[in-house]
Design an enzyme around this catalytic site. Structure first.
Site, PDB file in Angstrom:
ATOM      1  N   LEU A 167       0.880  -1.150   0.000  1.00 56.95           N
ATOM      2  CA  LEU A 167       0.000   0.000   0.000  1.00 56.95           C
ATOM      3  C   LEU A 167       0.925   1.209   0.000  1.00 56.95           C
ATOM      4  O   LEU A 167       1.798   1.327   0.863  1.00 56.95           O
ATOM      5  CB  LEU A 167      -0.894  -0.020   1.248  1.00 56.95           C
ATOM      6  CG  LEU A 167      -2.110   0.899   1.303  1.00 56.95           C
ATOM      7  CD1 LEU A 167      -3.052   0.634   0.138  1.00 56.95           C
ATOM      8  CD2 LEU A 167      -2.851   0.711   2.620  1.00 56.95           C
ATOM      9  N   ASP A 168       0.788   2.106  -0.981  1.00 60.99           N
ATOM     10  CA  ASP A 168       1.701   3.233  -1.133  1.00 60.99           C
ATOM     11  C   ASP A 168       1.804   4.046   0.153  1.00 60.99           C
ATOM     12  O   ASP A 168       0.829   4.142   0.906  1.00 60.99           O
ATOM     13  CB  ASP A 168       1.236   4.149  -2.261  1.00 60.99           C
ATOM     14  CG  ASP A 168       1.456   3.537  -3.640  1.00 60.99           C
ATOM     15  OD1 ASP A 168       2.191   2.542  -3.724  1.00 60.99           O
ATOM     16  OD2 ASP A 168       0.896   4.063  -4.615  1.00 60.99           O
ATOM     17  N   PRO A 169       2.973   4.661   0.412  1.00 60.18           N
ATOM     18  CA  PRO A 169       3.110   5.523   1.591  1.00 60.18           C
ATOM     19  C   PRO A 169       2.051   6.616   1.667  1.00 60.18           C
ATOM     20  O   PRO A 169       1.622   6.986   2.770  1.00 60.18           O
ATOM     21  CB  PRO A 169       4.513   6.125   1.427  1.00 60.18           C
ATOM     22  CG  PRO A 169       5.266   5.082   0.661  1.00 60.18           C
ATOM     23  CD  PRO A 169       4.265   4.500  -0.302  1.00 60.18           C
ATOM     24  N   LEU A 170       1.593   7.134   0.524  1.00 62.03           N
ATOM     25  CA  LEU A 170       0.587   8.195   0.526  1.00 62.03           C
ATOM     26  C   LEU A 170      -0.829   7.664   0.736  1.00 62.03           C
ATOM     27  O   LEU A 170      -1.773   8.441   0.835  1.00 62.03           O
ATOM     28  CB  LEU A 170       0.640   8.989  -0.783  1.00 62.03           C
ATOM     29  CG  LEU A 170       1.815   9.956  -0.934  1.00 62.03           C
ATOM     30  CD1 LEU A 170       1.742  10.668  -2.277  1.00 62.03           C
ATOM     31  CD2 LEU A 170       1.855  10.965   0.192  1.00 62.03           C
ATOM     32  N   ALA A 171      -0.979   6.348   0.796  1.00 59.04           N
ATOM     33  CA  ALA A 171      -2.290   5.744   1.027  1.00 59.04           C
ATOM     34  C   ALA A 171      -2.401   5.288   2.480  1.00 59.04           C
ATOM     35  O   ALA A 171      -1.405   4.939   3.121  1.00 59.04           O
ATOM     36  CB  ALA A 171      -2.504   4.560   0.098  1.00 59.04           C
TER      37      ALA A 171
END
Length: 318
Positions: A51-55
């Site tokens: 899961l992307d850091p921005l998510a």
């Protein structure tokens, strides 16, 4: 000169199960995994896809025997709440990138409904350059950082549901349920183009992954503030990732043959995958399939895993 004290390595223990983490903003999936692994002092752990850091949102973490079934959740459908910033396109398709174009946001509710309808069902997506996909052995995002753009073949994905949650000014919130491999950034960009104003993804929260959802998820702050007994209550059984598969229970002799990898005749109905248990209530043996009247072993627990699972978690020692 004072000597630096050696770092004390805390003892680890065998844990088997799935913990649903509500991942915070700015943390990579692996960093989140390592933090939880350290808090629980677990020997073996893995996650079910990044899961992307921005998510933010649901990140299932697997421990011990549950890691054998992580691929099932990686392949499962996902659900998200996505926030789009209308009127701006960026180099990365999200708010981390540089704005490359700005356009006025002018469309009617009917035009928005029509655009959303066009993106439902089976669609073709061109993966973004800022992604971990490989081209000739190198990640696309590495090439993108060097200013290199390569051709990416479109991939077929399925948007099972795409619904409007809210629209205020340049902020548009959507609920998305999609197949694995769907890029929500690309979905945001495609919607922006259909509306004629452009868009990028400004926030993303994963709400479900296969049969799992945020209802049972725990935050890092919550885990950090609990004692060990409380933390272990968040550890779901290792067969959690097979929750949508039929459950079969075998008597001791048949359970032993399954664990030995022996195919057996059975009167059970055909099934692409079942979760097999022994006679003890918590004796999860692993997964199997039933084909042409045969019970065929697939992913099985080792004798050590089964023994430690039945014994339960060891108490922490300092």
């Amino acid at each position: 000169m004072n000597a630096v004290a050696p770092r004390v390595r805390l003892p680890r223990r065998a844990l088997h199960g799935v913990l649903l983490l509500d991942k915070p903003l700015g943390l990579s999936s692996n960093d989140a995994l390592q933090k939880v692994k350290r808090i629980l002092r677990a020997e073996k752990a893995g996650h079910t896809g990044t899961l992307d850091p921005l998510a933010t949102g649901l990140l299932p973490l697997c421990f011990g025997a549950a890691t054998k079934f992580s691929q099932l959740n990686l392949d499962a459908d996902k659900a998200y709440e996505a926030t789009l910033h209308l009127g701006q396109t960026t180099t990365t398709g999200d708010r981390e990138g540089t704005v490359v174009q700005e356009r006025p946001v002018v469309f009617t509710p009917a035009q928005l409904d029509a655009a959303l309808a066009r993106l439902r069902g089976d669609i073709d997506q061109v993966p973004p350059m800022h992604s971990a996909l490989k081209h000739e052995g190198r990640a696309l995002y590495e090439l993108a950082r060097q200013g290199t753009v390569v051709e990416r073949p479109a991939r077929r994905v399925t948007i099972h549901a795409l619904e409007l949650l809210s629209h205020e000014g340049s902020a548009l919130r959507l609920a998305v349920r999609c197949s694995k491999g769907t890029y929500i950034r690309t979905l945001a960009e495609d919607l922006g183009e259909l509306l004629g104003c452009g868009a990028h993804l400004s926030a993303l929260r994963r709400t479900a992954s296969g049969p799992l959802n945020l209802a049972q998820a725990v935050t890092l702050d919550q885990l950090s503030g609990e004692d060990d007994a409380q933390r272990l209550t968040h550890l779901l059984p290792p067969d959690t990732l097979l929750a949508d598969c039929p459950l079969i229970r075998l008597e001791a002799t048949e359970a032993g043959k399954l664990l030995a990898g022996i195919r057996r005749r059975t009167a059970l109905p055909p099934a692409a995958r079942v979760r097999a248990f022994g006679p003890e209530p918590h004796a999860f043996l692993g997964s199997a399939r039933i084909t042409a009247g045969e019970l065929i072993p697939e992913r099985l627990l080792s004798p050590v895993e089964l023994q430690t699972l039945l014994a339960g978690p060891e108490p922490l020692t300092t």
